[in-house]
Design an enzyme around this catalytic site. Structure first.
Site, PDB file in Angstrom:
ATOM      1  N   HIS A 160       1.150  -1.151  -0.200  1.00  0.00           N
ATOM      2  CA  HIS A 160      -0.152   0.360  -0.336  1.00  0.00           C
ATOM      3  C   HIS A 160       0.872   1.447  -0.416  1.00  0.00           C
ATOM      4  O   HIS A 160       1.058   1.570   0.994  1.00  0.00           O
ATOM      5  CB  HIS A 160      -1.332   0.279   1.084  1.00  0.00           C
ATOM      6  CG  HIS A 160      -2.031  -0.567   1.477  1.00  0.00           C
ATOM      7  ND1 HIS A 160      -1.938  -2.282   1.638  1.00  0.00           N
ATOM      8  CD2 HIS A 160      -2.934  -1.464   0.778  1.00  0.00           C
ATOM      9  CE1 HIS A 160      -2.548  -3.275   1.545  1.00  0.00           C
ATOM     10  NE2 HIS A 160      -3.752  -2.427   0.773  1.00  0.00           N
ATOM     11  N   LYS A 176      -1.148  -7.571  -5.198  1.00  0.00           N
ATOM     12  CA  LYS A 176      -2.143  -6.543  -4.867  1.00  0.00           C
ATOM     13  C   LYS A 176      -0.887  -5.412  -4.828  1.00  0.00           C
ATOM     14  O   LYS A 176      -0.548  -5.892  -3.581  1.00  0.00           O
ATOM     15  CB  LYS A 176      -2.871  -7.226  -3.413  1.00  0.00           C
ATOM     16  CG  LYS A 176      -4.186  -5.853  -2.709  1.00  0.00           C
ATOM     17  CD  LYS A 176      -4.422  -5.511  -1.381  1.00  0.00           C
ATOM     18  CE  LYS A 176      -5.039  -4.564  -1.196  1.00  0.00           C
ATOM     19  NZ  LYS A 176      -5.900  -5.027  -0.064  1.00  0.00           N
ATOM     20  N   LYS A 183     -15.819  23.330 -20.544  1.00  0.00           N
ATOM     21  CA  LYS A 183     -16.510  23.557 -22.485  1.00  0.00           C
ATOM     22  C   LYS A 183     -15.422  24.231 -23.027  1.00  0.00           C
ATOM     23  O   LYS A 183     -15.149  24.089 -23.968  1.00  0.00           O
ATOM     24  CB  LYS A 183     -17.585  24.324 -22.341  1.00  0.00           C
ATOM     25  CG  LYS A 183     -19.059  23.193 -21.651  1.00  0.00           C
ATOM     26  CD  LYS A 183     -20.073  23.798 -20.908  1.00  0.00           C
ATOM     27  CE  LYS A 183     -21.392  22.514 -20.522  1.00  0.00           C
ATOM     28  NZ  LYS A 183     -22.638  22.986 -20.531  1.00  0.00           N
ATOM     29  N   ASP A 200     -25.196  22.930 -25.838  1.00  0.00           N
ATOM     30  CA  ASP A 200     -25.686  23.764 -24.735  1.00  0.00           C
ATOM     31  C   ASP A 200     -27.290  24.666 -25.056  1.00  0.00           C
ATOM     32  O   ASP A 200     -28.252  25.433 -24.528  1.00  0.00           O
ATOM     33  CB  ASP A 200     -24.830  24.467 -24.010  1.00  0.00           C
ATOM     34  CG  ASP A 200     -24.585  23.687 -23.253  1.00  0.00           C
ATOM     35  OD1 ASP A 200     -24.566  22.280 -22.159  1.00  0.00           O
ATOM     36  OD2 ASP A 200     -23.520  24.010 -22.388  1.00  0.00           O
TER      37      ASP A 200
END
Length: 529
Positions: free
Chosen positions: A142, A169, A313, A351
């Protein structure tokens, strides 16, 4: 990197397709054995393939008796973890006693145990002579600070494998969503069973998309917020919202790009629609800090397209290979499709059409507009709050319909820049409080002011709303914003952002799937949320 090998096209999933082999594991974090047994039963009922028993969460623990009970009572295979504090867990006792407990779990019939890389080789050597054939050791590492480089991740996997692990893991931490791509690459090229997950919000997609890359296991919690590592979804969302069982190597990936994206309704909506028609795709939230870095990293043709939030956007407009004429005129896109033939990003702006058509429909009910020929916006004074991508779209659309447009923005220079571009007037947001050149004006808010969780905010005071005949708010969470409530109480007609949102869904769905939008079904789904 992309999201995996490019498929031949947008596929309709054949009925009865075999589910993927990635396991769904529910972490059991209760503080008592009795509560653990209750949660283990719930996990089985919820569809878990396996439960992770976190022994370090227990306040009182009698190893032989409690392990025997948990293994006997569990309706699904068991994974025992006894995580020490030095690896992010809660156990702070004697190390040899901790390992003795894990050995005992193996002897009593556990299916898996998780042991940390730091002590793995010694532990595995100690059980080699008595290890059952069907018992698996997961060796874990980890990293709670970052996601290492691809080279370092490869070395880490090799080290874990060399320790004698049956299953590798690695759990890292996402500082940016692009960190996840390196873990995906490790999953794809691993020659051994591997669990590869990236913690925290920016690593969320690693937990949902891991079956696409061959991940052995992912975690889903029983309840929201009760997690064994940051960023875990619930098992309910994994199985139902994200259709986790059906994700495979050829599954197309769509999503919403923005920051924030956590409250978006789009993943639930699109995944339900995809499931409805057997469309082999998944729609996920992409929590993005740097749009260009994101698109560079996930450049595969297997990413089918993106919906774009207000904040990006304009940025994504710059990155598109091609844009439609409306998007080009506005300088912003609200969804992007990756063309299957050549992988180019094609940007669109709906839009403008979706908001303006919703506002025009809203004007239908006003007495003075019921018999109007042509657009009901023609000649109206149309005030737009916001000069970003959505503001540009509404300003452009209103101007095209013959309205006189005023741009109000916190930063006056941005308002003036947009006003000059479309041939309108600019005012500061503060000046809007006393702006009253005439009655019967139209107001359109295109900023996120009033969006969850800041639902008590509004871009304009209630007393200033009496001069407007109609008020539109692009915010759709909540459905009824403070701005809309104030406007309605002031006598104005209101158009919720949900109306614009629904029309956008029609357009995005057709762009993503190439199929006609099931409009009634979309409205029905949204009505239920």
């Amino acid at each position: 990197m992309g999201f995996g090998p490019a498929s031949s096209g947008l596929g309709i999933r054949v009925e009865g397709t075999t589910r993927n082999s990635t396991l769904v594991c529910v972490p059991i974090m209760a503080e008592s054995i009795d509560k653990m047994i209750i949660d283990v039963m719930k996990a089985g009922e919820s569809g878990a393939d396996i439960v992770e028993i976190r022994l370090d969460a227990l306040k009182i623990f009698n190893p032989h008796e409690d392990l025997k009970t948990l293994i006997k009572e569990s309706p699904v295979p068991t994974l025992f973890t006894y995580r020490p504090k030095w690896e992010g867990g809660q156990y702070d006792g004697d190390e040899s006693q901790r390992r003795d407990v894990l050995r005992l779990a193996m002897k009593l019939g556990a299916d898996y145990i998780d042991v940390e890389l730091q002590v793995a080789q010694e532990f595995i050597d100690s059980i080699r002579q008595e290890k059952p054939n069907n018992f698996k050791v997961i060796v874990s590492s980890h990293n709670y600070k970052k996601t290492p480089s691809l080279e370092d991740l490869g070395s880490l996997v090799a080290e874990i494998q060399a320790s004698g692990a049956d299953i590798v893991k690695i759990a890292t931490t996402a500082l940016d969503i692009t960190d996840v791509a390196r873990v995906f690459q490790v999953l794809v090229y691993s020659q051994v069973p591997i669990i590869g997950l990236v913690m925290k919000d920016r690593g969320f997609i690693s937990r949902v998309l891991c079956p696409k890359f061959g991940g052995y296991l992912t975690f889903g919690t029983l309840e929201e917020g009760i997690v064994s590592a940051p960023g875990q979804p619930t098992i309910k969302d994994l199985l139902n919202l994200y259709n986790f069982r059906q994700i495979g190597p050829d599954t197309k990936v769509f999503g919403i790009v923005g920051n924030p994206v956590g409250d978006s309704k789009l993943p639930a909506l699109f995944n339900e629609l995809f499931k409805l028609i057997g469309f082999n795709a998944i729609y996920v939230p992409f929590l993005v800090d740097d749009p260009s870095k994101f698109l560079d990293t996930y450049s595969s043709i297997d990413t089918g397209g993106f919906s774009v939030t207000t904040s990006y956007k304009e940025a994504l407009f710059e990155y598109c290979d091609e844009v439609d004429p409306v998007a080009k005129a506005i300088g912003a896109v609200n969804y992007v499709v990756r063309r299957q033939t050549d992988g180019k990003l094609c940007g669109y702006n709906t839009d403008c059409f979706c908001a303006i058509s919703a506002i025009e429909d809203g004007l239908l009910g006003l007495r003075n507009d019921s018999s109007k020929i042509g657009s009901r916006l023609a000649g109206k004074l149309f005030v737009v709050i916001g000069a970003g991508g959505a503001g540009k779209a509404l300003a452009y659309g209103a101007k095209e319909k013959g309205a006189r447009v005023v741009i109000a923005n916190r930063t006056f220079d941005r308002a003036r820049e947009l006003a000059d571009r479309i041939g309108g007037q600019a005012v500061s947001l503060a000046d809007l409080e006393n702006f009253h050149p005439e009655d019967g004006m139209i107001l359109a808010n295109t900023t996120p002011i009033g969006m969850q969780p800041k639902v008590d905010e509004t871009p304009i005071s209630k007393h200033a709303l009496k001069n407007y005949s109609l008020v539109f708010d692009a915010v759709y969470t909540p459905k009824m914003t403070r701005l809309l409530r104030d406007a309605e109480e002031s006598g104005a007609a209101i158009v919720p952002g949900l109306e614009m949102f629904i029309r956008q869904i029609y357009e995005h769905y057709e762009g993503f799937t190439g199929l006609p939008a099931p409009k009634e079904r979309i409205r029905k789904i949204l009505a239920g949320n």
